[in-house]
Design a protein around this motif. Structure first.
Motif, PDB file in Angstrom:
ATOM      1  N   THR A 197      32.116  34.640  44.247  1.00 22.06           N
ATOM      2  CA  THR A 197      30.908  33.538  44.148  1.00 22.06           C
ATOM      3  C   THR A 197      29.639  33.771  44.218  1.00 22.06           C
ATOM      4  O   THR A 197      29.333  32.433  44.202  1.00 22.06           O
ATOM      5  CB  THR A 197      32.045  32.776  45.879  1.00 22.06           C
ATOM      6  OG1 THR A 197      33.275  32.501  45.562  1.00 22.06           O
ATOM      7  CG2 THR A 197      31.257  31.496  46.149  1.00 22.06           C
ATOM      8  N   PHE A 198      29.617  34.716  45.630  1.00 22.07           N
ATOM      9  CA  PHE A 198      28.125  34.232  45.843  1.00 22.07           C
ATOM     10  C   PHE A 198      26.759  34.599  44.140  1.00 22.07           C
ATOM     11  O   PHE A 198      26.028  34.383  44.723  1.00 22.07           O
ATOM     12  CB  PHE A 198      27.651  36.250  46.557  1.00 22.07           C
ATOM     13  CG  PHE A 198      27.459  35.247  48.217  1.00 22.07           C
ATOM     14  CD1 PHE A 198      28.510  34.783  48.434  1.00 22.07           C
ATOM     15  CD2 PHE A 198      27.123  35.668  49.230  1.00 22.07           C
ATOM     16  CE1 PHE A 198      28.566  34.081  49.167  1.00 22.07           C
ATOM     17  CE2 PHE A 198      26.893  34.937  50.243  1.00 22.07           C
ATOM     18  CZ  PHE A 198      27.752  34.209  50.721  1.00 22.07           C
ATOM     19  N   LEU A 199      27.803  35.733  43.397  1.00 20.30           N
ATOM     20  CA  LEU A 199      26.562  35.316  42.147  1.00 20.30           C
ATOM     21  C   LEU A 199      27.083  34.567  41.720  1.00 20.30           C
ATOM     22  O   LEU A 199      26.143  34.064  40.481  1.00 20.30           O
ATOM     23  CB  LEU A 199      26.781  36.539  41.727  1.00 20.30           C
ATOM     24  CG  LEU A 199      25.831  38.376  42.764  1.00 20.30           C
ATOM     25  CD1 LEU A 199      26.346  39.678  41.809  1.00 20.30           C
ATOM     26  CD2 LEU A 199      24.200  37.588  42.731  1.00 20.30           C
ATOM     27  N   SER A 200      28.102  34.578  41.068  1.00 21.22           N
ATOM     28  CA  SER A 200      28.526  33.277  39.656  1.00 21.22           C
ATOM     29  C   SER A 200      28.828  33.627  38.405  1.00 21.22           C
ATOM     30  O   SER A 200      28.279  35.262  38.363  1.00 21.22           O
ATOM     31  CB  SER A 200      27.353  32.007  39.696  1.00 21.22           C
ATOM     32  OG  SER A 200      27.008  32.072  39.645  1.00 21.22           O
ATOM     33  N   PRO A 201      29.528  33.209  37.592  1.00 22.33           N
ATOM     34  CA  PRO A 201      30.079  34.300  36.309  1.00 22.33           C
ATOM     35  C   PRO A 201      28.164  34.076  36.024  1.00 22.33           C
ATOM     36  O   PRO A 201      28.173  35.135  34.743  1.00 22.33           O
ATOM     37  CB  PRO A 201      30.373  32.788  35.547  1.00 22.33           C
ATOM     38  CG  PRO A 201      30.856  32.320  36.347  1.00 22.33           C
ATOM     39  CD  PRO A 201      30.366  32.306  37.911  1.00 22.33           C
ATOM     40  N   TYR A 202      27.006  33.402  36.437  1.00 23.31           N
ATOM     41  CA  TYR A 202      25.806  33.403  35.433  1.00 23.31           C
ATOM     42  C   TYR A 202      24.944  35.145  35.657  1.00 23.31           C
ATOM     43  O   TYR A 202      24.590  35.732  34.683  1.00 23.31           O
ATOM     44  CB  TYR A 202      25.446  32.758  35.363  1.00 23.31           C
ATOM     45  CG  TYR A 202      23.850  32.455  35.266  1.00 23.31           C
ATOM     46  CD1 TYR A 202      23.791  32.438  33.949  1.00 23.31           C
ATOM     47  CD2 TYR A 202      22.376  32.680  36.040  1.00 23.31           C
ATOM     48  CE1 TYR A 202      22.297  32.180  33.032  1.00 23.31           C
ATOM     49  CE2 TYR A 202      21.371  33.116  34.868  1.00 23.31           C
ATOM     50  CZ  TYR A 202      21.170  32.716  33.682  1.00 23.31           C
ATOM     51  OH  TYR A 202      19.744  32.396  33.474  1.00 23.31           O
ATOM     52  N   PHE A 203      25.651  35.672  36.869  1.00 26.35           N
ATOM     53  CA  PHE A 203      25.128  37.120  37.278  1.00 26.35           C
ATOM     54  C   PHE A 203      26.131  37.868  37.019  1.00 26.35           C
ATOM     55  O   PHE A 203      25.257  39.281  37.422  1.00 26.35           O
ATOM     56  CB  PHE A 203      24.796  36.870  38.308  1.00 26.35           C
ATOM     57  CG  PHE A 203      22.423  36.080  38.687  1.00 26.35           C
ATOM     58  CD1 PHE A 203      22.134  36.259  37.857  1.00 26.35           C
ATOM     59  CD2 PHE A 203      22.765  34.928  40.153  1.00 26.35           C
ATOM     60  CE1 PHE A 203      21.003  35.706  37.910  1.00 26.35           C
ATOM     61  CE2 PHE A 203      21.608  34.456  39.614  1.00 26.35           C
ATOM     62  CZ  PHE A 203      20.536  34.250  39.032  1.00 26.35           C
TER      63      PHE A 203
END
Ligand SMILES: *Cc1c(COP(=O)(O)O)cnc(C)c1O
Length: 403
Positions: A197-203
């Motif tokens: 959740t905290f980084l999301s797939p973007y990161f």
């Protein structure tokens, strides 16, 4: 220009937030009227064109118009979202659920009484609460282990079935090595589950480092506008996907079509939102470190964070979540009441910056020995940095902290 490989997959994540990869899927976008935005199929049921010729009692025998039957089971808008999220996480299958907690609950249904799940000691408060419910009611064993300091192999029993963690954690920004823990789990035939959740797939894409299941609270960065509640499980393995899909149909945890559409809408701007939010977060971290009333700053992008090297290895960014410790409890509480641009509210990951008081909010039900072990004090505030002008956020923090 967009680059594609032989399968027709779009490579860049920014573009994958907007388009499904395969050319064939992109054509389906246009389904009837050539709509650019995927339609909301607000229907509970789908018409059956007939009964199959080879009908045998007790079998699945109804022919379906386009593969759909009943929305608890599947729905085109939700299926579209699931494909987008699976693709962003480099997974094969995703299940969209009615909340992040529904996703975690669905996952727990895979296990049997007596099974052991090793969990990191620093977790989202709601997950800790859910795990203690499942322990006392259904006899699952959750063994808490501080993955930053302890070796999970010292805790594994012969009923060990999964390791579960978040990286980086909230609010202490602890970082865990996904590859290492996935190896540990796989050596024992167990699953590695990462709440991303905290980084999301973007990161960050935990499946690329060996994780078997990725969890998201879609309420946060994926939808990104503090306007809906959603969750996801993402996997690569077909057997696991089928088991989870069947459980989801049975327990009825799936996301409603309109909410699926809101998350799709949010994902379209995931890349630009996160770039800006992270840039703002870094400016705030730099500023906080020079403030006389701030004792410590927790952010995984700080070189002084013990997990910095692991972050550099497994993530493409450090995200927009940070925490800081003030000199006194009174000052921490004062900041919460004085902020004006930044909103004092629970939740995170949206375009507006939110500040929370973990000890009284997200972690209110966490036992005090766990809080102490994690170093979570009553002077720590957590900031979910949004996409406002950074100078406005700094001015707001300055007036709340320094006067
Ligand atoms: C919010 C959150 C959850 C729970 O998600 P909901 O959508 O609120 O049910 C789980 N894990 C983490 C890390 C979260 O921040």
């Amino acid at each position: 220009m967009t680059t594609e490989n032989e399968r027709g997959d779009v490579k860049s994540i920014e573009t994958r937030c907007l388009h499904l990869s395969r050319a064939e899927e992109r054509r389906r976008y246009a389904e009837t009227f050539g709509a650019i935005s995927y339609p909301i199929y607000q229907t509970a049921a789908f018409e059956h064109p007939g009964v199959r010729d080879d009908y045998e009692p007790g079998q699945d025998h109804i022919s379906l118009s386009a593969g759909y039957n009943y929305t608890r089971e599947s729905n085109p808008t939700r299926s579209h979202l699931e494909k987008v999220v699976a693709q962003l996480e480099n997974g094969e299958f995703a299940l969209a659920t009615s909340s992040g907690m529904a996703a975690i609950t669905l996952l727990l249904n895979l296990f049997h009484s007596g099974d052991q799940i090793i969990v990191d000691s620093d977790l989202y408060g709601g997950s800790i609460r859910l795990f203690s419910e499942y322990e006392s009611r259904y006899g699952l064993t959750f063994t808490r282990c501080d993955l930053t300091k302890q070796d999970p192999s010292e805790f594994a029993t012969d009923r060990f079935k999964a390791i579960y963690f978040e990286t980086p954690t909230n609010p202490m920004a602890h970082v865990s090595d996904i590859e290492k823990h996935a190896q540990f789990a796989h050596d024992r035939g167990a699953l590695c589950v990462v709440d991303n959740t905290f980084l999301s797939p973007y990161f960050q894409n935990p499946l690329d480092w060996g994780a078997d299941v990725v969890i998201h609270s879609g309420t946060k960065f994926l939808s990104g506008h503090h306007d809906t509640i959603a969750g996801f499980l993402v996997v690569r393995e077909v057997g696991l996907a089928e088991e989870l899909r069947s459980l989801s149909t049975t327990v009825g945890s799936a996301l409603a079509p309109f909410d699926a559409w809101l998350v799709l809408r949010g994902i379209r701007t995931l890349a630009v939102r996160l770039d800006r939010a992270q840039e703002n977060a870094m400016k705030i971290v730099d500023w906080l470190q020079c403030q006389r009333h701030v004792r410590r700053v927790f952010y995984p992008g700080l070189e002084s964070n013990p997990g910095y090297a692991v972050m550099k290895k497994q993530a493409r960014g450090f995200g927009a979540m940070l925490s800081f410790e003030t000199d006194t409890k009174e000052r921490a509480i004062n900041v919460l009441t004085k902020v004006q641009t930044i909103v004092f509210a629970e939740s995170l990951g949206g375009v507006e910056s939110l500040i929370t008081y973990p000890i009284a909010q997200t972690h209110a039900s966490v036992p005090s020995d766990v809080l102490d072990a994690n170093g979570l004090t009553d002077r720590i505030l957590r900031l979910s940095v949004g996409i406002e002008n950074a100078d406005d956020l700094l001015a707001d923090l300055d007036q709340a902290l320094n006067y």
